[in-house]
Design a protein around this motif. Sequence first.
Motif, mmCIF file in Angstrom:
data_model
loop_
_atom_site.group_PDB
_atom_site.id
_atom_site.type_symbol
_atom_site.label_atom_id
_atom_site.label_comp_id
_atom_site.label_asym_id
_atom_site.label_seq_id
_atom_site.Cartn_x
_atom_site.Cartn_y
_atom_site.Cartn_z
ATOM 1 N N ILE A 1 -31.935 3.863 -6.446
ATOM 2 C CA ILE A 1 -32.382 2.476 -6.323
ATOM 3 C C ILE A 1 -32.942 1.935 -7.632
ATOM 4 O O ILE A 1 -32.642 0.808 -8.037
ATOM 5 C CB ILE A 1 -33.428 2.361 -5.194
ATOM 6 C CG1 ILE A 1 -32.764 2.687 -3.848
ATOM 7 C CG2 ILE A 1 -34.042 0.966 -5.153
ATOM 8 C CD1 ILE A 1 -33.733 2.841 -2.706
ATOM 9 N N VAL A 2 -33.758 2.746 -8.319
ATOM 10 C CA VAL A 2 -34.375 2.270 -9.562
ATOM 11 C C VAL A 2 -33.350 2.166 -10.684
ATOM 12 O O VAL A 2 -33.364 1.223 -11.481
ATOM 13 C CB VAL A 2 -35.539 3.199 -9.969
ATOM 14 C CG1 VAL A 2 -36.097 2.780 -11.329
ATOM 15 C CG2 VAL A 2 -36.639 3.154 -8.914
ATOM 16 N N GLY B 1 -35.538 -1.258 -2.610
ATOM 17 C CA GLY B 1 -36.867 -1.349 -3.203
ATOM 18 C C GLY B 1 -37.959 -1.397 -2.165
ATOM 19 O O GLY B 1 -39.065 -0.879 -2.359
ATOM 20 N N LEU C 1 -30.123 -3.916 -2.685
ATOM 21 C CA LEU C 1 -31.075 -3.392 -3.652
ATOM 22 C C LEU C 1 -32.512 -3.772 -3.281
ATOM 23 O O LEU C 1 -33.443 -2.987 -3.463
ATOM 24 C CB LEU C 1 -30.748 -3.908 -5.053
ATOM 25 C CG LEU C 1 -29.664 -3.139 -5.809
ATOM 26 C CD1 LEU C 1 -29.492 -3.718 -7.209
ATOM 27 C CD2 LEU C 1 -30.002 -1.668 -5.896
ATOM 28 N N PHE C 2 -32.698 -4.979 -2.761
ATOM 29 C CA PHE C 2 -34.030 -5.382 -2.328
ATOM 30 C C PHE C 2 -34.518 -4.486 -1.193
ATOM 31 O O PHE C 2 -35.659 -4.031 -1.185
ATOM 32 C CB PHE C 2 -34.029 -6.843 -1.870
ATOM 33 C CG PHE C 2 -35.312 -7.254 -1.208
ATOM 34 C CD1 PHE C 2 -36.466 -7.428 -1.948
ATOM 35 C CD2 PHE C 2 -35.371 -7.436 0.160
ATOM 36 C CE1 PHE C 2 -37.662 -7.788 -1.333
ATOM 37 C CE2 PHE C 2 -36.548 -7.794 0.783
ATOM 38 C CZ PHE C 2 -37.699 -7.978 0.032
ATOM 39 N N THR D 1 -35.143 -5.979 -7.024
ATOM 40 C CA THR D 1 -35.646 -4.615 -6.854
ATOM 41 C C THR D 1 -37.148 -4.568 -7.078
ATOM 42 O O THR D 1 -37.890 -3.938 -6.307
ATOM 43 C CB THR D 1 -34.938 -3.651 -7.835
ATOM 44 O OG1 THR D 1 -33.531 -3.720 -7.624
ATOM 45 C CG2 THR D 1 -35.412 -2.224 -7.623
ATOM 46 N N ASP E 1 -30.190 1.567 -10.443
ATOM 47 C CA ASP E 1 -29.127 0.588 -10.212
ATOM 48 C C ASP E 1 -29.274 -0.649 -11.099
ATOM 49 O O ASP E 1 -28.353 -1.003 -11.825
ATOM 50 C CB ASP E 1 -29.096 0.195 -8.732
ATOM 51 C CG ASP E 1 -27.747 0.522 -8.102
ATOM 52 O OD1 ASP E 1 -27.165 1.554 -8.466
ATOM 53 O OD2 ASP E 1 -27.275 -0.267 -7.275
ATOM 54 N N PRO E 2 -30.410 -1.343 -11.046
ATOM 55 C CA PRO E 2 -30.548 -2.508 -11.947
ATOM 56 C C PRO E 2 -30.592 -2.109 -13.409
ATOM 57 O O PRO E 2 -30.154 -2.867 -14.279
ATOM 58 C CB PRO E 2 -31.862 -3.158 -11.492
ATOM 59 C CG PRO E 2 -32.628 -2.071 -10.823
ATOM 60 C CD PRO E 2 -31.589 -1.204 -10.173
#
Length: 610
Positions: free
Chosen positions: A162-163, A80, A76-77, A255, A165-166
């Motif tokens: 990606i956004v 981001g 995830l990082f 993220t 996901d968290p």
Amino acid sequence: MAAESIGSLDPVMAIALVGTLGVGSQWLAWRLRMPAIVLMLVAGLLVGPVFGFFDPMRDIGPMTNAIIAVAVAVILFEGGLTLNFHTLRDAAEGVKRLVFIGAPLGWLLSTLALRWGAGLSWESSAVFGGIMIVTGPTVIAPLLRTARLARRPALLLQWEAIVNDPIGALAAVLAFEVVLVLRTAEKVGGAVIELGVGIGVATALGLAAGYGLTQAFRRAWVPEYMKVPVLFTILLAVFAVSDSVLHESGLLAVTIMGIYLANANLPSYEEMRRFKEHATVLLVSGVFILLAASLDFSALGQLTWRAGIFVAAVVIVARPLTVMVALASTRIPMRERALIALTGPRGVVLVAVAGLFGERLVELGVEDGALIGPLAFVLVAVTVVIHGFTLKPFSRALGLQAAETPGVLFVGGSRWTTGLAETLKSELDLPVLISDPNRSHLRRAREAGVTTFYGDILSEGAERNIDMASFSTLLVATDNDAYNTLVATDLAPDFGRENIYQIGREKSETARHALPASLGGQSIAHKATYNELNRMMWQGWTFRVTRLSEEYGMAEWREKRPNALLLAYIDPEGEIHFLGSNEGDLHPEPGTKLVSMLPPEENDKPLRTG
């Protein structure tokens, strides 16, 4: 039922097996031009529950869950870290709607699909529905690499994955807190405060870590060779601290940290991003193998026919309706909305988080929480297979691929590059573009109808305005040898070193001027230089495309054209390959097309193309 165990593996051997299967599946998928995710899923199932050769919990132990958690955080990082706001442009409105409208609407519709489709309780449906907001960056990235979508739909899918996901993980946390309040004597106020504090800490940690690293790198407080290790250490610390405050909030923290760094314009950004991409390939492979190998077929046996109704409702109703409502009244064309609406693969985060919350719900007395894990795996498996095999043909049918056949990007406008680009475009229908920071160098190309870009190919403007996915090959041919080497070296990781070519350097024979193999691109045209190639154009050399056949092969062509300069060939699948001085190693199949330069004395000879 899973196969009986055939004996445990040493932990080191088990980890080596995971790496070998993961990377091997990706390589095999590249060779076979298949979705890599599908092969990784199959490989994990075969060595795990099917043959019982590998069981992560047995062979690696309790550290398996920790490994998966850290791997997802790094993935995830890295995701981001790719989200630079400058790349959004006309996709910005769509991304905002998919996040702020699509996420809550997707949560609601997924909850309803679980309640009425799978038959779960409202409690389990609400928690699992929150997790289902995620569309899986671990799956989207490999799919986009294979499908080669046009720029805007690719950006929308990437940013959404990606956004959200968290956000999906935190939605599950919120729903679980509500269930916890209803099932125990805990007060609503305490649960709300815990959730708010967790999100606040995660946001603050992500921003603080991003700001601190930016300042440290800019002020040279960290030596170059330690930047990536320091980055990883801070990443793990941010994830661990945030997760200790509120479970799953660490995903949000890392993220945010990645997005901050992506927009900080750091000089070391490219090196960090590329290293992270390599790490992510390994981690995505490993996590998929671990999750597939951990599957218990007996758990799947708990599912009924309603699981099929649930999956169909998500793929056919919930996902399309979410996207269509979220993107309504935007300037995004309907065909792009349709592609995004029918593309919603789920991935690692869904399976990992769903399993965790399923166990917690069971502990609270919600019995059907045990079905969340198996349902998550079925949803992931079905969507991965469906989208893995349909995204590319579907995007082609909608006209949303970057290019039907990947083309050639030329750096440097000249008489020679213009002539070659015009030939590839007119006779082979290959996408071509010539880039040059000198406007006058592009005049001839514009007059010939060749697409041009006025600016530096390494600039942010080029990144925003050139759809790099349309080109598989880069040919650097300016009159500045040092610049050619810089461009070829800098863009090699993006195109692949085997697809980067550079004209010969004026001074390269002596040890004083020779460059190491790690710099620059592959040579073409027997290392002919800028001056030599353009002098040939002044002398009347012309470009010619010749198609080989069973009767007219390579030997016959060379006999008829003894003085021709062979530049490249296009294989029967339509891909172009430039040649250096290794013509003798070329054994083309019938249907191959040769691209060559003919001297003036051979121009008037009749051409046989088979």
